[in-house]
Structures are given as C-alpha cells and as structure tokens.
Motif scaffolding. Structure first.
Motif, PDB file in Angstrom:
ATOM      1  N   ARG A   1       0.834  -1.207   0.000  1.00  0.00           N
ATOM      2  CA  ARG A   1       0.000   0.000   0.000  1.00  0.00           C
ATOM      3  C   ARG A   1       0.869   1.258   0.000  1.00  0.00           C
ATOM      4  NH1 ARG A   1      -4.982   0.573  -0.143  1.00  0.00           N
ATOM      5  NH2 ARG A   1      -5.561  -1.447   0.683  1.00  0.00           N
ATOM      6  N   ARG A   2       1.951   1.254   0.756  1.00  0.00           N
ATOM      7  CA  ARG A   2       2.856   2.414   0.768  1.00  0.00           C
ATOM      8  C   ARG A   2       3.488   2.618  -0.605  1.00  0.00           C
ATOM      9  NH1 ARG A   2       3.837   0.324   5.882  1.00  0.00           N
ATOM     10  NH2 ARG A   2       5.663  -0.832   5.186  1.00  0.00           N
ATOM     11  N   ALA A   3       3.892   1.528  -1.240  1.00  0.00           N
ATOM     12  CA  ALA A   3       4.460   1.627  -2.589  1.00  0.00           C
ATOM     13  C   ALA A   3       3.421   2.168  -3.561  1.00  0.00           C
ATOM     14  CB  ALA A   3       4.965   0.264  -3.055  1.00  0.00           C
ATOM     15  N   PHE A   4       2.196   1.653  -3.472  1.00  0.00           N
ATOM     16  CA  PHE A   4       1.114   2.115  -4.346  1.00  0.00           C
ATOM     17  C   PHE A   4       0.890   3.620  -4.174  1.00  0.00           C
ATOM     18  CE2 PHE A   4      -3.281   3.060  -5.354  1.00  0.00           C
ATOM     19  CZ  PHE A   4      -3.449   2.436  -6.585  1.00  0.00           C
ATOM     20  N   GLU A   5       0.873   4.073  -2.945  1.00  0.00           N
ATOM     21  CA  GLU A   5       0.639   5.492  -2.656  1.00  0.00           C
ATOM     22  C   GLU A   5       1.752   6.377  -3.208  1.00  0.00           C
ATOM     23  OE1 GLU A   5      -0.039   5.424   1.560  1.00  0.00           O
ATOM     24  OE2 GLU A   5      -2.102   4.692   1.297  1.00  0.00           O
ATOM     25  N   ARG A   6       2.988   5.867  -3.268  1.00  0.00           N
ATOM     26  CA  ARG A   6       4.081   6.643  -3.866  1.00  0.00           C
ATOM     27  C   ARG A   6       3.849   6.827  -5.367  1.00  0.00           C
ATOM     28  NH1 ARG A   6       7.291   3.608  -0.217  1.00  0.00           N
ATOM     29  NH2 ARG A   6       7.812   2.119  -1.845  1.00  0.00           N
ATOM     30  N   PHE A   7       3.279   5.827  -6.011  1.00  0.00           N
ATOM     31  CA  PHE A   7       3.000   5.909  -7.446  1.00  0.00           C
ATOM     32  C   PHE A   7       1.741   6.721  -7.732  1.00  0.00           C
ATOM     33  CE2 PHE A   7       6.145   2.677  -7.567  1.00  0.00           C
ATOM     34  CZ  PHE A   7       6.638   2.623  -8.856  1.00  0.00           C
ATOM     35  N   ASP A   8       0.748   6.654  -6.854  1.00  0.00           N
ATOM     36  CA  ASP A   8      -0.530   7.358  -7.037  1.00  0.00           C
ATOM     37  C   ASP A   8      -0.375   8.812  -6.606  1.00  0.00           C
ATOM     38  OD1 ASP A   8      -3.193   8.083  -7.301  1.00  0.00           O
ATOM     39  OD2 ASP A   8      -3.836   7.029  -5.492  1.00  0.00           O
ATOM     40  N   ALA A   9       0.230   9.610  -7.480  1.00  0.00           N
ATOM     41  CA  ALA A   9       0.616  10.983  -7.136  1.00  0.00           C
ATOM     42  C   ALA A   9      -0.562  11.867  -6.739  1.00  0.00           C
ATOM     43  CB  ALA A   9       1.371  11.617  -8.299  1.00  0.00           C
ATOM     44  N   ASP A  10      -1.698  11.710  -7.403  1.00  0.00           N
ATOM     45  CA  ASP A  10      -2.826  12.596  -7.092  1.00  0.00           C
ATOM     46  C   ASP A  10      -3.742  12.024  -6.013  1.00  0.00           C
ATOM     47  OD1 ASP A  10      -4.234  10.639  -8.453  1.00  0.00           O
ATOM     48  OD2 ASP A  10      -4.852  11.939 -10.100  1.00  0.00           O
ATOM     49  N   GLY A  11      -3.438  10.824  -5.529  1.00  0.00           N
ATOM     50  CA  GLY A  11      -4.182  10.243  -4.418  1.00  0.00           C
ATOM     51  C   GLY A  11      -5.605   9.829  -4.732  1.00  0.00           C
TER      52      GLY A  11
ATOM     53  N   ILE B   1      -3.423   4.362 -10.365  1.00  0.00           N
ATOM     54  CA  ILE B   1      -2.156   4.767 -10.966  1.00  0.00           C
ATOM     55  C   ILE B   1      -2.358   4.832 -12.467  1.00  0.00           C
ATOM     56  CG2 ILE B   1       0.264   4.178 -11.335  1.00  0.00           C
ATOM     57  CD1 ILE B   1       0.128   2.542  -8.717  1.00  0.00           C
ATOM     58  N   THR B   2      -2.053   5.991 -13.043  1.00  0.00           N
ATOM     59  CA  THR B   2      -2.116   6.160 -14.495  1.00  0.00           C
ATOM     60  C   THR B   2      -0.729   5.880 -15.079  1.00  0.00           C
ATOM     61  OG1 THR B   2      -1.482   8.486 -14.422  1.00  0.00           O
ATOM     62  CG2 THR B   2      -3.851   8.004 -14.261  1.00  0.00           C
ATOM     63  N   ALA B   3      -0.674   5.763 -16.390  1.00  0.00           N
ATOM     64  CA  ALA B   3       0.618   5.575 -17.056  1.00  0.00           C
ATOM     65  C   ALA B   3       1.536   6.764 -16.780  1.00  0.00           C
ATOM     66  CB  ALA B   3       0.417   5.366 -18.550  1.00  0.00           C
ATOM     67  N   ALA B   4       0.969   7.966 -16.791  1.00  0.00           N
ATOM     68  CA  ALA B   4       1.776   9.169 -16.526  1.00  0.00           C
ATOM     69  C   ALA B   4       2.345   9.140 -15.112  1.00  0.00           C
ATOM     70  CB  ALA B   4       0.944  10.424 -16.743  1.00  0.00           C
ATOM     71  N   GLU B   5       1.540   8.718 -14.140  1.00  0.00           N
ATOM     72  CA  GLU B   5       2.025   8.626 -12.759  1.00  0.00           C
ATOM     73  C   GLU B   5       3.109   7.556 -12.645  1.00  0.00           C
ATOM     74  OE1 GLU B   5      -1.712   9.976  -9.968  1.00  0.00           O
ATOM     75  OE2 GLU B   5      -1.812   7.988 -10.910  1.00  0.00           O
ATOM     76  N   TRP B   6       2.922   6.433 -13.345  1.00  0.00           N
ATOM     77  CA  TRP B   6       3.924   5.360 -13.325  1.00  0.00           C
ATOM     78  C   TRP B   6       5.251   5.880 -13.876  1.00  0.00           C
ATOM     79  CZ3 TRP B   6       3.549   0.459 -11.328  1.00  0.00           C
ATOM     80  CH2 TRP B   6       4.613  -0.389 -11.600  1.00  0.00           C
ATOM     81  N   LYS B   7       5.175   6.567 -15.019  1.00  0.00           N
ATOM     82  CA  LYS B   7       6.377   7.106 -15.662  1.00  0.00           C
ATOM     83  C   LYS B   7       7.094   8.083 -14.734  1.00  0.00           C
ATOM     84  CE  LYS B   7       7.881   9.860 -19.537  1.00  0.00           C
ATOM     85  NZ  LYS B   7       7.558  11.136 -20.083  1.00  0.00           N
ATOM     86  N   THR B   8       6.343   8.980 -14.117  1.00  0.00           N
ATOM     87  CA  THR B   8       6.919   9.974 -13.212  1.00  0.00           C
ATOM     88  C   THR B   8       7.567   9.309 -11.994  1.00  0.00           C
ATOM     89  OG1 THR B   8       5.326  11.639 -13.907  1.00  0.00           O
ATOM     90  CG2 THR B   8       6.382  11.982 -11.772  1.00  0.00           C
ATOM     91  N   ALA B   9       6.872   8.347 -11.406  1.00  0.00           N
ATOM     92  CA  ALA B   9       7.412   7.662 -10.228  1.00  0.00           C
ATOM     93  C   ALA B   9       8.688   6.910 -10.577  1.00  0.00           C
ATOM     94  CB  ALA B   9       6.369   6.717  -9.649  1.00  0.00           C
ATOM     95  N   MET B  10       8.706   6.262 -11.719  1.00  0.00           N
ATOM     96  CA  MET B  10       9.912   5.536 -12.127  1.00  0.00           C
ATOM     97  C   MET B  10      11.080   6.498 -12.351  1.00  0.00           C
ATOM     98  SD  MET B  10       9.150   2.443 -11.770  1.00  0.00           S
ATOM     99  CE  MET B  10      10.605   1.690 -12.472  1.00  0.00           C
ATOM    100  N   ALA B  11      10.804   7.663 -12.917  1.00  0.00           N
ATOM    101  CA  ALA B  11      11.856   8.673 -13.103  1.00  0.00           C
ATOM    102  C   ALA B  11      12.384   9.138 -11.748  1.00  0.00           C
ATOM    103  CB  ALA B  11      11.326   9.849 -13.918  1.00  0.00           C
TER     104      ALA B  11
END
Length: 70
Positions: free
Chosen positions: A8-18, A22-32
């Motif tokens: 859940r903590r990992a998911f929340e880091r990827f889910d930027a807008d809460g 998780i969208t593709a854009a959020e995934w890309k940003t989190a990976m960067a």
C-alpha cells in the motif's frame, strides 16, 4: 513484496494525485523519481496494461496487489 501494508505504501508513492488509481503518466513519473529515466509513456502504458484486469487503463490497488502477490 508479500506484505500488504508495504504494498500500500508503494502504491501510494506511485498514485501521485491520491485518487486511488495509478495512471501511465504517474507510473512514468514515479519511475523517473526512482532513477529509471528510460520508462517512456508507451512503456508505462504497457506495464499498466499488463496488470489492468478490467482494462480501464488505470491500476487500482487491488490490481496492483494481485500482481505482487502472484
């Protein structure tokens, strides 16, 4: 990663807008942010698509957890 709270903590880091997805854009940003600058929008879409069981192009926590707990 078998611990649901850690997941859940990992998911929340990827889910930027809460919003709970998780969208593709959020995934890309989190990976960067994690240092992987090679993840393009199309790669992120493919990663989301591979885990997106209802095909809405969004990754819910349930889908995220199901993938992690395989």
């Amino acid at each position: 990663m078998a611990d649901i709270e850690e997941a859940r903590r990992a998911f929340e880091r990827f889910d930027a807008d809460g919003d709970g997805f998780i969208t593709a854009a959020e995934w890309k940003t989190a990976m960067a942010q994690l240092g992987d600058w090679n993840v393009t929008e199309s790669v992120a879409e493919a990663v989301i698509g591979a885990q997106d069981t209802n095909k809405d192009k969004l990754l819910s926590f349930d889908e995220f957890w199901a993938h992690l707990s395989k």
